[in-house]
Design a protein around this motif. Structure first.
Motif, mmCIF file in Angstrom:
data_model
loop_
_atom_site.group_PDB
_atom_site.id
_atom_site.type_symbol
_atom_site.label_atom_id
_atom_site.label_comp_id
_atom_site.label_asym_id
_atom_site.label_seq_id
_atom_site.Cartn_x
_atom_site.Cartn_y
_atom_site.Cartn_z
ATOM 1 N N LEU A 30 11.519 8.065 -3.943
ATOM 2 C CA LEU A 30 12.898 7.944 -3.479
ATOM 3 C C LEU A 30 13.857 7.777 -4.667
ATOM 4 O O LEU A 30 14.897 8.431 -4.743
ATOM 5 C CB LEU A 30 13.036 6.748 -2.520
ATOM 6 N N ILE A 31 13.472 6.901 -5.605
ATOM 7 C CA ILE A 31 14.350 6.663 -6.759
ATOM 8 C C ILE A 31 14.453 7.934 -7.610
ATOM 9 O O ILE A 31 15.524 8.282 -8.100
ATOM 10 C CB ILE A 31 13.827 5.480 -7.615
ATOM 11 N N GLU A 32 13.337 8.648 -7.757
ATOM 12 C CA GLU A 32 13.368 9.897 -8.527
ATOM 13 C C GLU A 32 14.300 10.907 -7.861
ATOM 14 O O GLU A 32 15.020 11.634 -8.535
ATOM 15 C CB GLU A 32 11.951 10.497 -8.651
ATOM 16 N N LEU A 61 0.834 -1.205 0.000
ATOM 17 C CA LEU A 61 0.000 0.000 0.000
ATOM 18 C C LEU A 61 0.870 1.258 0.000
ATOM 19 O O LEU A 61 0.568 2.236 -0.680
ATOM 20 C CB LEU A 61 -0.925 0.012 1.229
ATOM 21 N N GLU A 62 1.972 1.181 0.752
ATOM 22 C CA GLU A 62 2.861 2.335 0.803
ATOM 23 C C GLU A 62 3.534 2.553 -0.560
ATOM 24 O O GLU A 62 3.670 3.671 -1.023
ATOM 25 C CB GLU A 62 3.911 2.080 1.882
ATOM 26 N N LYS A 63 3.881 1.420 -1.202
ATOM 27 C CA LYS A 63 4.513 1.500 -2.521
ATOM 28 C C LYS A 63 3.512 2.073 -3.536
ATOM 29 O O LYS A 63 3.865 2.859 -4.402
ATOM 30 C CB LYS A 63 4.940 0.091 -2.932
ATOM 31 N N LEU A 64 2.246 1.663 -3.383
ATOM 32 C CA LEU A 64 1.190 2.163 -4.276
ATOM 33 C C LEU A 64 1.054 3.673 -4.140
ATOM 34 O O LEU A 64 0.765 4.372 -5.104
ATOM 35 C CB LEU A 64 -0.137 1.469 -3.925
ATOM 36 N N SER A 65 1.292 4.169 -2.938
ATOM 37 C CA SER A 65 1.177 5.614 -2.737
ATOM 38 C C SER A 65 2.354 6.353 -3.382
ATOM 39 O O SER A 65 2.389 7.577 -3.413
ATOM 40 C CB SER A 65 1.100 5.940 -1.247
ATOM 41 N N LEU A 110 10.289 -7.722 11.645
ATOM 42 C CA LEU A 110 9.646 -7.062 10.504
ATOM 43 C C LEU A 110 9.447 -5.573 10.759
ATOM 44 O O LEU A 110 8.601 -4.942 10.153
ATOM 45 C CB LEU A 110 8.273 -7.714 10.229
ATOM 46 N N GLN A 111 10.234 -5.026 11.682
ATOM 47 C CA GLN A 111 10.048 -3.610 11.989
ATOM 48 C C GLN A 111 10.667 -2.736 10.899
ATOM 49 O O GLN A 111 11.663 -3.087 10.298
ATOM 50 C CB GLN A 111 10.656 -3.272 13.354
ATOM 51 N N ARG A 112 10.015 -1.623 10.662
ATOM 52 C CA ARG A 112 10.465 -0.679 9.646
ATOM 53 C C ARG A 112 10.386 0.721 10.225
ATOM 54 O O ARG A 112 9.460 1.020 10.972
ATOM 55 C CB ARG A 112 9.472 -0.741 8.480
ATOM 56 N N LYS A 113 11.362 1.578 9.848
ATOM 57 C CA LYS A 113 11.224 2.976 10.276
ATOM 58 C C LYS A 113 10.047 3.554 9.507
ATOM 59 O O LYS A 113 9.820 3.166 8.358
ATOM 60 C CB LYS A 113 12.494 3.758 9.902
ATOM 61 N N PRO A 114 9.290 4.499 10.091
ATOM 62 C CA PRO A 114 8.140 5.046 9.366
ATOM 63 C C PRO A 114 8.580 5.627 8.018
ATOM 64 O O PRO A 114 9.546 6.371 7.945
ATOM 65 C CB PRO A 114 7.621 6.161 10.296
ATOM 66 N N GLY A 115 7.887 5.209 6.970
ATOM 67 C CA GLY A 115 8.174 5.747 5.633
ATOM 68 C C GLY A 115 9.385 5.110 4.953
ATOM 69 O O GLY A 115 9.701 5.438 3.811
ATOM 70 N N GLU A 116 10.074 4.183 5.653
ATOM 71 C CA GLU A 116 11.277 3.575 5.065
ATOM 72 C C GLU A 116 10.896 2.719 3.848
ATOM 73 O O GLU A 116 9.982 1.900 3.922
ATOM 74 C CB GLU A 116 11.959 2.695 6.116
ATOM 75 N N VAL A 117 11.581 2.941 2.736
ATOM 76 C CA VAL A 117 11.298 2.162 1.531
ATOM 77 C C VAL A 117 12.054 0.839 1.613
ATOM 78 O O VAL A 117 13.235 0.812 1.947
ATOM 79 C CB VAL A 117 11.721 2.951 0.267
ATOM 80 N N VAL A 118 11.360 -0.250 1.331
ATOM 81 C CA VAL A 118 11.984 -1.569 1.400
ATOM 82 C C VAL A 118 11.863 -2.245 0.035
ATOM 83 O O VAL A 118 10.771 -2.352 -0.509
ATOM 84 C CB VAL A 118 11.280 -2.433 2.478
ATOM 85 N N GLU A 162 21.779 1.901 1.511
ATOM 86 C CA GLU A 162 20.750 1.626 2.515
ATOM 87 C C GLU A 162 19.558 0.927 1.870
ATOM 88 O O GLU A 162 19.001 -0.023 2.407
ATOM 89 C CB GLU A 162 20.267 2.932 3.155
ATOM 90 N N LEU A 163 19.191 1.422 0.688
ATOM 91 C CA LEU A 163 18.066 0.830 -0.039
ATOM 92 C C LEU A 163 18.394 -0.624 -0.392
ATOM 93 O O LEU A 163 17.567 -1.532 -0.253
ATOM 94 C CB LEU A 163 17.797 1.638 -1.314
#
Ligand SMILES: Nc1nc2c(ncn2[C@@H]2O[C@H](COP(=O)(O)OP(=O)(O)OP(=O)(O)O)[C@@H](O)[C@H]2O)c(=O)[nH]1
Ligand SMILES: [Mg+2]
Length: 478
Positions: free
Chosen positions: A174-176, A164-168, A406-414, A221-222
């Motif tokens: 990030l890549i741009e 869902l985050e990727k869809l947003s 499975l923890q992720r920093k908020p907004g972190e792209v995985v 990091e990515l």
């Protein structure tokens, strides 16, 4: 998805140019057999085909408006009483003229309406072809289309959130941003080349290297996120570990609720690693586990068993969670500890489990509990795979431990796709080469190459046939 008979239609309406053909496409978007089935057509003839089927004239005023219609074939026989919604391009999912039909969920109706679309010149859509056209026509980015696929395929709450985050658009942004930084570096190095006789500090190699280092850190990091990304989609690796006859396979089967591994009272029953996926409910949602039952650990003169034991240790080393099963009836804590010392546990979660609770009196449980706590510094859980006592509690403990991986920093792209990791690796190779470049011309060339390598994450620099390949593992109708 009703792919079987859609596949049969594919035979009849094959189009050799595949994703490159611009013919009008049609496919079901939902499985048949429910109350409603959605059929979608897209392309230049979509509106005229819908007009022929419904005997209604569809004008721009009908855009996005639901209209109830009787659908009929070319001999005026009734096909269904349904609803259609026309979307005039470019304001549609694909960017082309598109019509969605809402039909009764009968497979016969779906097949007859689809066949009628074929009669009027449409062909069956290839897997993901609607999304493919959407990306090609700039309606969404490649990573958003991939997010739609990941959304559909998500097997647990964490994979769903990620999709869902990727869809947003988070990954694309990030890549741009990285590409924009590289573009700027490329321009600055060109300026540096043009004015190389004027010694401008801003475009000197050391200054440009400093800026490049920041981009390399971001990309690295990515890249590093992929190993965790795999856990979101494929499951958190968990291995069951212990001496022969401890009850590992019995516990594995009890957790799965099926007879997956062979169980016997002969020590050394399990030889190879037996893997199975399992979804468990943790405190914050469902997690997927990639669970491994392994061979019991002991000194063996049997070559095959030796290989199996090596694999047990390897599985434990590659896991995030190690579940150590100790035989409640004849425990050998020293031997278990010996084998466990061969696995680096610093980044792992550990569960200690004592099996065969149904055969133990409470006094010996208290004693064993104290010994285990002293030796392993972990409170053990007592289970019986025979009566299922304690299995639920252990499942909950494992699920929560898996969740903590499975923890992720908020907004972190995985990153979750292998092709993307490969692209980032290739880009990093070029950028690291640029760091070593001893003149601005070489620096500028490597930066440009590094930028191009990120193409698969953006999509726009990919040729259509490569894009087609990416979409071919989507489902039909998407
Ligand atoms: N009563 C009782 N017997 C158990 C329990 N768990 C396992 N057993 C028995 O213990 C024996 C060994 O069980 P397995 O599950 O095959 O043990 P394992 O650790 O997988 O053994 P290997 O594959 O040889 O390493 C079998 O006879 C099981 O029926 C339990 O909770 N209660
Ligand atoms: Mg076994």
């Amino acid at each position: 998805m009703p792919q079987t008979w859609q596949a049969a239609s594919k035979e009849r309406h094959f189009d050799a140019s595949g994703y490159l053909s611009s013919r009008t496409i049609a496919a079901l978007c939902t499985p048949t057999g429910g109350a409603i089935c959605i059929l979608r057509i897209s392309g230049n003839d979509a509106i005229s085909i819908a007009e022929k089927l419904s005997a209604k004239s569809l004008k721009k005023e009908n855009h996005r408006r639901a209209t109830r219609v009787w659908l009929r074939d070319s001999k005026s026989r009734r096909l269904d009483d349904g609803v259609l919604i026309p979307f005039f391009g470019p304001h549609s999912f694909t960017g082309e003229d598109t019509v969605e039909f809402f039909l009764h969920g009968s497979p016969m109706i779906a097949q007859r309406v689809l066949d009628e679309c074929f009669e009027h010149g449409a062909r069956l859509a290839l897997p993901g072809e609607f999304s493919f056209r959407g990306v090609k026509n700039g309606k969404m980015t490649l990573s958003q289309a991939e997010a739609v696929k990941e959304l559909i395929q998500a097997e647990n709450d964490f994979a769903l959130e990620l999709a869902l985050e990727k869809l947003s658009g988070s990954q694309h942004e990030l890549i741009e941003r990285i590409r924009a930084d590289l573009m700027q570096l490329s321009t600055l190095s060109e300026v540096g080349i043009d004015f190389s006789d004027q010694d401008i500090d801003e475009v000197s190699l050391p200054r440009l290297r400093e800026r490049l280092q920041r981009v390399i850190t971001l990309l690295s990091e990515l890249r590093g996120s992929f190993d965790r990304g795999k856990r979101f989609t494929d499951g958190v690796p968990v291995s069951i570990f212990g001496l022969p006859n401890a009850g590992k396979s019995s516990f594995f089967n009890a957790l799965l609720g099926e007879d997956r591994s062979i169980v016997s009272n002969i020590a050394g029953t399990t030889r190879d690693v037996v893997r199975e996926k399992l979804n468990l409910k943790a405190d914050h949602g469902y997690v997927t586990l990639k669970l491994s039952d392994t061979a019991g650990l002991r000194k063996s003169s049997d070559v095959i068993e030796e290989i199996g034991i090596e694999r047990s240790l390897k599985a434990a080393r590659e896991s995030d969670l190690v579940v150590v099963v100790i035989d409640g009836v004849s425990p050998d804590l020293v031997e278990v500890k010996n084998y466990l010392s061969q696995v680096d546990l610093s980044q792992k979660s550990l569960s200690l489990v004592v099996s065969k609770k149904d055969l133990l009196i409470s006094q010996s449980q208290v004693l064993m509990s104290a010994q285990i706590l002293e030796m392993f510094h972990v409170e053990p859980l007592f289970i019986s795979s025979e009566t299922h006592e304690g299995i639920q509690a252990l499942a909950k403990q494992i699920a929560n431990q898996a969740e903590s991986h499975l923890q992720r920093k908020p907004g972190e792209v995985v990153l979750t796709q292998f092709e993307h990791v490969h692209a980032v690796d290739e880009s990093l190779k070029c950028l690291n080469r640029a760091m070593e470049a001893f003149d601005l011309v070489l620096f500028a060339t490597d930066i440009r190459h590094g930028m191009n390598e990120l193409g698969p994450l953006i999509g726009e620099t990919l040729p259509d046939d490569v894009l087609g390949k990416i979409f071919s593992d989507f489902c039909i109708g998407k």
